[in-house]
Motif scaffolding. Structure first.
Motif, PDB file in Angstrom:
ATOM      1  N   THR A   1       0.674  -1.422  -0.127  1.00 14.88           N
ATOM      2  CA  THR A   1       0.064   0.110   0.040  1.00 14.88           C
ATOM      3  C   THR A   1       0.886   1.348   0.141  1.00 14.88           C
ATOM      4  O   THR A   1       0.641   2.189  -0.765  1.00 14.88           O
ATOM      5  N   ALA A   2       1.930   1.251   0.753  1.00 15.67           N
ATOM      6  CA  ALA A   2       2.997   2.571   1.028  1.00 15.67           C
ATOM      7  C   ALA A   2       3.354   2.727  -0.368  1.00 15.67           C
ATOM      8  O   ALA A   2       3.794   3.938  -0.920  1.00 15.67           O
TER       9      ALA A   2
ATOM     10  N   GLU B   1       2.489   1.875  -3.488  1.00 16.11           N
ATOM     11  CA  GLU B   1       1.578   2.400  -4.369  1.00 16.11           C
ATOM     12  C   GLU B   1       1.364   3.916  -3.989  1.00 16.11           C
ATOM     13  O   GLU B   1       0.873   4.485  -5.111  1.00 16.11           O
ATOM     14  N   THR B   2       1.208   4.375  -2.708  1.00 15.13           N
ATOM     15  CA  THR B   2       1.007   5.580  -2.382  1.00 15.13           C
ATOM     16  C   THR B   2       2.271   6.805  -2.544  1.00 15.13           C
ATOM     17  O   THR B   2       1.986   7.607  -2.907  1.00 15.13           O
ATOM     18  N   ILE B   3       3.351   6.267  -2.313  1.00 16.81           N
ATOM     19  CA  ILE B   3       4.521   7.172  -2.410  1.00 16.81           C
ATOM     20  C   ILE B   3       4.816   7.816  -3.802  1.00 16.81           C
ATOM     21  O   ILE B   3       4.579   7.131  -4.728  1.00 16.81           O
TER      22      ILE B   3
ATOM     23  N   ALA C   1      10.002  10.759  -4.230  1.00 12.88           N
ATOM     24  CA  ALA C   1      10.633  10.444  -2.896  1.00 12.88           C
ATOM     25  C   ALA C   1      11.697   9.424  -3.141  1.00 12.88           C
ATOM     26  O   ALA C   1      12.533   9.278  -2.234  1.00 12.88           O
TER      27      ALA C   1
ATOM     28  N   LEU D   1       9.579   4.598   3.509  1.00 15.80           N
ATOM     29  CA  LEU D   1       8.041   4.600   3.634  1.00 15.80           C
ATOM     30  C   LEU D   1       7.268   4.932   4.677  1.00 15.80           C
ATOM     31  O   LEU D   1       5.891   4.688   4.785  1.00 15.80           O
ATOM     32  N   THR D   2       8.153   5.366   5.732  1.00 11.69           N
ATOM     33  CA  THR D   2       7.334   5.368   7.108  1.00 11.69           C
ATOM     34  C   THR D   2       6.272   6.256   7.398  1.00 11.69           C
ATOM     35  O   THR D   2       5.406   5.979   7.825  1.00 11.69           O
ATOM     36  N   ALA D   3       6.290   7.382   6.426  1.00  9.89           N
ATOM     37  CA  ALA D   3       5.033   8.236   6.595  1.00  9.89           C
ATOM     38  C   ALA D   3       3.989   7.762   5.760  1.00  9.89           C
ATOM     39  O   ALA D   3       2.870   8.131   5.996  1.00  9.89           O
ATOM     40  N   TRP D   4       4.209   6.936   4.970  1.00  8.60           N
ATOM     41  CA  TRP D   4       3.107   6.340   4.182  1.00  8.60           C
ATOM     42  C   TRP D   4       2.590   5.038   4.608  1.00  8.60           C
ATOM     43  O   TRP D   4       1.564   4.205   4.038  1.00  8.60           O
ATOM     44  N   MET D   5       3.174   4.294   5.579  1.00  9.09           N
ATOM     45  CA  MET D   5       2.662   3.142   6.317  1.00  9.09           C
ATOM     46  C   MET D   5       1.445   3.302   7.012  1.00  9.09           C
ATOM     47  O   MET D   5       1.244   4.184   7.796  1.00  9.09           O
ATOM     48  N   PRO D   6       0.447   2.514   7.000  1.00  8.10           N
ATOM     49  CA  PRO D   6      -0.803   2.377   7.658  1.00  8.10           C
ATOM     50  C   PRO D   6      -0.565   2.490   9.283  1.00  8.10           C
ATOM     51  O   PRO D   6       0.333   2.025   9.569  1.00  8.10           O
TER      52      PRO D   6
END
Length: 467
Positions: A265-266, A268-270, A274, A294-299
């Motif tokens: 998920t992260a 695909e979002t990043i 970045a 990916l830390t900021a984009w992890m659920p």
């Protein structure tokens, strides 16, 4: 066609007084410098019989020397016994076998023997590191001062119904020990931390085994070196319990992170901006590879701050690279990129994403250490009993450390011999024949005149005697 100018050769039945392992003189000098002979003798005093001719510490040290020279079973101590002018009086095979029986008479005795041997090895490591620290830089500083502990499990096959041998996850049969090593960096090999024997069905993801192995390895380090330790493992060590244990000790970690659904998920979002260029081990940009955090984009998790959650300060970093031609794609690949992840709690100036990724990728040196261990007695466990095989692993760790300490003490950091694996070290330095001559009331060991690596042996001997 030119004919060979080497004349025909026949075997002469007349025997000469030779030493077939002359290079082992360096191992003996390392034992003296490290104080291993006295340390093992003192540690194993409770197992010495009142009328015993051979000291248990000397017996184990002779066996470890035989393993360091390439032996892989108890009977190979005969090679050491056959050279009394170099190694002194060596115990017979039945005496060695009886010692293993005495050390492993029951679980309590085995635990005590393992602890005693490890305590002697830790004191010897303290002496070696005090004389020449195997890591560059100043203790406690990032540039070479940090002590890196690598943990990994490996499979050891068994060809008979030995105690504890079970089917493994790779459909083999044998054991699944957990190993740790202390990385010397690019200028050396590595010390052996501990080798904890486990049955074949043991899980590579077991957090309890990782915690036990880490604690045992920390006890092997000199006390003043335990303040700034980095723990590296593959994804098998990525459990919440293990990461929280490392964090609770105030240590750093760099551990593989499974590319699970949250990572997908992260990814695909990043945003594309970045991603940053990845580096190779020389600090140059690595073609076709990129890294991103990916830390900021992890659920977010639902139980933040509890013992069931990931530890605070954890960062998740991903690396993407184009798979090589013919590589099989995986479900976690994204838009043709091969995605791998790791987690770390390292922060601060100088630690860019690319530098952190290079540091984690250097965990591959742990595989080299395990390969060296399998060339130094780990490939086959010789006993039927599980307890005796635990003692055997202590002998393997001792033999591996003898080789690593010899390289550390005998050679400078810019000498390639310091990075040789055990096979090459034996072939070029340890297994060279020599002759002992007596002159001027002294015994002298003479090496072959044209041996290509004589200078290394001379340099190592002089360094060990004077450093």
């Amino acid at each position: 066609m030119k004919r060979s100018r080497v004349p025909s050769l026949v075997l002469d039945p007349v025997r000469e007084s030779l030493i077939s392992s002359s290079g082992a003189l360096l191992l003996k000098e390392t034992i003296r410098v490290a104080g291993l002979d006295g340390g093992l003798r003192q540690a194993l005093t409770p197992w010495r019989a009142s009328r015993a001719q051979h000291d248990p510490g000397k017996v184990l040290l002779d066996l470890a020397t035989a393993v360091a020279l390439g032996g892989d079973c108890l009977a190979d101590i005969a090679a050491v016994r056959a050279q009394p002018e170099l190694f002194g009086q060596v115990a017979s095979d039945p005496t060695v076998s009886r010692l293993f029986t005495a050390l492993a008479v029951d679980e309590e005795s085995t635990d005590a023997a393992v602890e005693a041997i490890r305590d002697a090895r830790a004191r010897a490591r303290d002496a070696v590191w005090a004389r020449r620290r195997p890591l560059a830089g100043v203790p406690g500083k990032r540039a070479g001062g940090q002590v890196i502990i690598d943990l990994d499990a490996t499979l050891v096959g068994a060809h008979s119904e030995k105690e504890g041998a079970e089917p493994t996850y790779k459909r083999g049969f044998g054991f699944h020990p957990m190993c740790s090593s202390i990385d010397h960096g690019a200028a050396g090999t590595g010390d052996t931390g501990v080798l904890n024997l486990r049955p074949g069905r043991a899980s590579a993801w077991d957090s309890t085994d990782h915690i036990t192995t880490l604690n045992d390895t920390l006890a092997q380090l000199p006390e003043h070196e335990r303040g700034q330790v980095l723990v590296r493992t593959d994804a098998g060590g990525c459990s919440k319990a293990f990461l929280r244990h490392i964090t609770g000790l105030g240590l750093q970690y760099s551990i593989g992170f499974g590319a699970r659904e949250a990572v997908k998920t992260a990814i695909e979002t990043i945003p594309d901006q970045a991603w940053r260029a990845a580096l190779d081990s020389d600090g140059e940009a690595r073609d076709g590879a990129q890294v991103a955090e990916l830390t900021a984009w992890m659920p977010p998790t639902s139980r933040t701050g509890t013992k069931d959650d990931w530890p605070p300060g954890m960062r998740v970093i991903a690396r993407r690279e184009r798979p090589h031609p013919g590589a099989q794609l995986r479900l976690t690949d994204h838009n043709g990129w091969r995605i791998t992840c790791f987690t770390t709690n390292t922060k601060g100036p100088g630690w860019s994403l690319a530098a952190l990724e290079v540091r984690h990728r250097q965990r591959a040196r742990c595989e080299d250490r395990i390969r060296g261990l399998k060339d130094t007695g780990l490939r086959n466990l010789p006993f039927h009993g599980y307890a005796q095989n635990r003692i055997w692993l202590e002998v393997v760790a001792l033999a591996a450390d003898l080789l690593a300490w010899t390289q550390t003490l005998a050679f400078d950091t810019d000498e390639p011999a310091r990075r040789w694996e055990p096979k090459r070290l034996r072939f070029r330095i340890l297994a060279v024949a020599g002759r002992i001559v007596r002159t001027g009331r002294r015994r002298r060991l003479r090496l072959p005149r044209d041996w290509p690596w004589n200078q290394l042996i001379d340099t190592g001997w002089t360094t060990l005697r004077t450093t």
